[in-house]
Design an enzyme around this catalytic site. Structure first.
Site, mmCIF file in Angstrom:
data_model
loop_
_atom_site.group_PDB
_atom_site.id
_atom_site.type_symbol
_atom_site.label_atom_id
_atom_site.label_comp_id
_atom_site.label_asym_id
_atom_site.label_seq_id
_atom_site.Cartn_x
_atom_site.Cartn_y
_atom_site.Cartn_z
ATOM 1 N N TYR A 49 0.831 -1.205 0.000
ATOM 2 C CA TYR A 49 0.000 0.000 0.000
ATOM 3 C C TYR A 49 0.865 1.255 0.000
ATOM 4 O O TYR A 49 0.659 2.175 -0.802
ATOM 5 C CB TYR A 49 -0.919 -0.023 1.213
ATOM 6 C CG TYR A 49 -1.935 1.095 1.266
ATOM 7 C CD1 TYR A 49 -3.013 1.119 0.389
ATOM 8 C CD2 TYR A 49 -1.832 2.106 2.213
ATOM 9 C CE1 TYR A 49 -3.956 2.128 0.439
ATOM 10 C CE2 TYR A 49 -2.771 3.128 2.279
ATOM 11 C CZ TYR A 49 -3.838 3.132 1.390
ATOM 12 O OH TYR A 49 -4.768 4.141 1.449
ATOM 13 N N ALA A 50 1.851 1.308 0.896
ATOM 14 C CA ALA A 50 2.722 2.478 0.966
ATOM 15 C C ALA A 50 3.507 2.640 -0.333
ATOM 16 O O ALA A 50 3.709 3.759 -0.816
ATOM 17 C CB ALA A 50 3.671 2.365 2.159
ATOM 18 N N LYS B 82 1.138 4.079 -2.985
ATOM 19 C CA LYS B 82 0.790 5.475 -2.724
ATOM 20 C C LYS B 82 1.990 6.400 -2.919
ATOM 21 O O LYS B 82 1.839 7.540 -3.360
ATOM 22 C CB LYS B 82 0.234 5.617 -1.307
ATOM 23 C CG LYS B 82 -1.128 4.959 -1.107
ATOM 24 C CD LYS B 82 -2.201 5.561 -1.995
ATOM 25 C CE LYS B 82 -3.600 5.064 -1.610
ATOM 26 N NZ LYS B 82 -4.661 5.649 -2.457
#
Length: 240
Positions: free
Chosen positions: A140-141, A144
């Site tokens: 996810y990081a 993003k």
């Protein structure tokens, strides 16, 4: 100029709040989501596509571009897929890269000719404070953080055409994604809210406020920026 906005994941949470506010401003608003929702304004045009499926994204992108001149594109849809490092897989990374980055590329490529013809466009991403690092957020990081880099690149390429590209990066906001990790009404939720500098969790309206700023046709001198809407969570955690 009549504005037409496409919002991925525009049928719930932050996306729906933004969709309602743009409808109030007399925009034509199209939501792309995996399934149609019943509890949305009648004026919201709902298109179905799974953003994890590259072929489905290409199909819906062509369908929208053939019927509408899109002026605003908001890549809002997202999932988290939390895992500790030992449990993360390459598939997590490639899946979220398709969702956050690949689908955005395909959709904007379809909408770009109309934006360039008008010499106007607004491209927005729903980023995340997690781009700065959060435990259990390997994929996810990464996705993003990739959004920020891609948005900055697009901002440079598209600025001569009157098209701005910006990122709104929320912190802890009360949405289904958040409650999928932190139980609603739990002690953990209360503790997290208390730990934020502003002393509360965010709500979808906090984030759509920021999106509306970047959507505004008059705000054409701001591009390539990331605005953290996170209650101060991005400022730092060290108290002296």
């Amino acid at each position: 100029m009549k504005h037409t906005a496409v919002i991925t994941g525009g049928s719930k949470g932050i996306g729906l709040d933004l969709a309602k506010r743009l409808l109030d401003l007399d925009y034509t608003v199209i939501s792309i989501a995996r399934s149609k929702a019943s509890d949305v304004p009648e004026a919201l045009i709902q298109m179905q596509a799974d953003l994890l499926d590259a072929a489905a994204v290409a199909q819906v992108a062509a369908q929208i571009a053939s019927a509408y001149e899109v002026t605003h594109f908001v890549q809002n849809a997202g999932v988290i897929w939390p895992n500790l490092l030992e449990d993360a897989t390459p598939g997590d990374i490639t899946g979220l890269a398709q969702l956050q980055l690949g689908s955005a590329l395909t959709l904007l490529q379809a909408f770009l000719p109309a934006m360039k013809a008008r010499q106007f466009g607004r491209v927005l991403f729903n980023g995340s404070r997690a781009a700065l690092g959060v435990p259990t957020r390997t994929a996810y990081a990464a996705s993003k953080a990739g959004v920020i880099g891609m948005a900055r690149t697009w901002a440079l390429e598209l600025a001569p055409h009157g098209i701005t590209v910006n990122v709104v990066a929320p912190g802890p906001v009360q949405t289904d994604n958040f409650w999928g990790i932190v139980a609603q009404g739990s002690e953990r939720e209360a503790k997290l809210a208390a730990s934020l500098p502003v002393g509360r969790l965010g709500v979808p309206r906090d984030v759509s406020n920021a999106f509306l700023y970047f959507c505004d046709p008059e705000n054409g001198f701001v591009t390539g920026q990331t605005l953290y809407v996170c209650g101060g969570a991005s400022v730092g955690t060290l108290t002296i």
